[in-house]
Design a protein around this motif. Structure first.
Motif, PDB file in Angstrom:
ATOM      1  N   GLU A  63      -8.815  63.440  25.172  1.00  0.00           N
ATOM      2  CA  GLU A  63      -9.449  62.229  25.706  1.00  0.00           C
ATOM      3  C   GLU A  63     -10.876  62.519  26.169  1.00  0.00           C
ATOM      4  OE1 GLU A  63      -6.414  63.346  26.890  1.00  0.00           O
ATOM      5  OE2 GLU A  63      -5.166  61.944  25.762  1.00  0.00           O
ATOM      6  N   GLN A  64     -11.066  63.687  26.783  1.00  0.00           N
ATOM      7  CA  GLN A  64     -12.414  64.072  27.211  1.00  0.00           C
ATOM      8  C   GLN A  64     -13.331  64.234  26.005  1.00  0.00           C
ATOM      9  OE1 GLN A  64     -11.216  67.676  29.234  1.00  0.00           O
ATOM     10  NE2 GLN A  64     -11.809  66.814  31.222  1.00  0.00           N
ATOM     11  N   ALA A  65     -12.826  64.884  24.977  1.00  0.00           N
ATOM     12  CA  ALA A  65     -13.614  65.097  23.765  1.00  0.00           C
ATOM     13  C   ALA A  65     -13.935  63.763  23.094  1.00  0.00           C
ATOM     14  CB  ALA A  65     -12.877  66.019  22.805  1.00  0.00           C
ATOM     15  N   ASP A  66     -12.957  62.875  23.033  1.00  0.00           N
ATOM     16  CA  ASP A  66     -13.180  61.557  22.422  1.00  0.00           C
ATOM     17  C   ASP A  66     -14.233  60.771  23.187  1.00  0.00           C
ATOM     18  OD1 ASP A  66     -11.338  62.080  20.434  1.00  0.00           O
ATOM     19  OD2 ASP A  66      -9.721  60.932  21.398  1.00  0.00           O
ATOM     20  N   ASP A  67     -14.181  60.818  24.513  1.00  0.00           N
ATOM     21  CA  ASP A  67     -15.166  60.126  25.334  1.00  0.00           C
ATOM     22  C   ASP A  67     -16.566  60.672  25.067  1.00  0.00           C
ATOM     23  OD1 ASP A  67     -15.936  58.309  27.563  1.00  0.00           O
ATOM     24  OD2 ASP A  67     -16.442  60.222  28.533  1.00  0.00           O
ATOM     25  N   LEU A  68     -16.675  61.976  24.988  1.00  0.00           N
ATOM     26  CA  LEU A  68     -17.970  62.609  24.725  1.00  0.00           C
ATOM     27  C   LEU A  68     -18.473  62.263  23.324  1.00  0.00           C
ATOM     28  CD1 LEU A  68     -20.164  64.444  25.867  1.00  0.00           C
ATOM     29  CD2 LEU A  68     -18.841  66.397  25.039  1.00  0.00           C
ATOM     30  N   LYS A  69     -17.577  62.263  22.348  1.00  0.00           N
ATOM     31  CA  LYS A  69     -17.960  61.898  20.976  1.00  0.00           C
ATOM     32  C   LYS A  69     -18.449  60.451  20.917  1.00  0.00           C
ATOM     33  CE  LYS A  69     -14.761  65.129  18.795  1.00  0.00           C
ATOM     34  NZ  LYS A  69     -13.500  65.259  18.044  1.00  0.00           N
ATOM     35  N   ASN A  70     -17.766  59.560  21.626  1.00  0.00           N
ATOM     36  CA  ASN A  70     -18.194  58.158  21.658  1.00  0.00           C
ATOM     37  C   ASN A  70     -19.562  58.010  22.310  1.00  0.00           C
ATOM     38  OD1 ASN A  70     -15.991  57.078  20.309  1.00  0.00           O
ATOM     39  ND2 ASN A  70     -14.798  56.876  22.188  1.00  0.00           N
ATOM     40  N   PHE A  71     -19.792  58.805  23.349  1.00  0.00           N
ATOM     41  CA  PHE A  71     -21.101  58.779  23.984  1.00  0.00           C
ATOM     42  C   PHE A  71     -22.182  59.193  23.001  1.00  0.00           C
ATOM     43  CE2 PHE A  71     -24.624  60.860  26.087  1.00  0.00           C
ATOM     44  CZ  PHE A  71     -25.046  59.855  26.931  1.00  0.00           C
ATOM     45  N   LYS A  72     -21.937  60.261  22.254  1.00  0.00           N
ATOM     46  CA  LYS A  72     -22.920  60.736  21.273  1.00  0.00           C
ATOM     47  C   LYS A  72     -23.173  59.688  20.198  1.00  0.00           C
ATOM     48  CE  LYS A  72     -24.165  64.564  18.233  1.00  0.00           C
ATOM     49  NZ  LYS A  72     -24.633  63.704  17.156  1.00  0.00           N
ATOM     50  N   LEU A  73     -22.134  59.013  19.748  1.00  0.00           N
ATOM     51  CA  LEU A  73     -22.308  57.937  18.772  1.00  0.00           C
ATOM     52  C   LEU A  73     -23.219  56.851  19.328  1.00  0.00           C
ATOM     53  CD1 LEU A  73     -18.701  57.536  17.323  1.00  0.00           C
ATOM     54  CD2 LEU A  73     -20.721  58.367  16.113  1.00  0.00           C
TER      55      LEU A  73
END
Length: 81
Positions: A63-73
């Motif tokens: 979930e942390q990784a997904d949140d960070l990936k969404n931020f980068k997008l």
């Protein structure tokens, strides 16, 4: 150090909806750079990528990784459109 500024930006913008709104409504990247400069968050895209990759590698949960990936997008989209 600019890498620290990029990490600071990622952490701050992920948690600060007012900052994201300000960046979203800025008319161009020059204005976004000025906003970040005022907040002492000056960095280039390579430094952002390094900070992002470092932070992604330190995520303990998906979930942390997904949140960070969404931020980068979001950030990539904002810079290119």
């Amino acid at each position: 150090m600019s890498l620290n500024n990029a990490q600071k930006f990622i952490n701050e913008a992920r948690n600060n909806s007012d900052l994201r709104t300000k960046l979203n409504t800025a008319p161009d990247n020059t204005t976004r750079e000025e906003i970040l400069h005022e907040l002492n968050m000056v960095f280039n895209y390579a430094e952002f990528e390094d900070a992002y990759n470092n932070m992604l590698g330190n995520c303990q949960f998906e979930e942390q990784a997904d949140d960070l990936k969404n931020f980068k997008l979001w950030w990539d989209f904002l810079l290119h459109y």
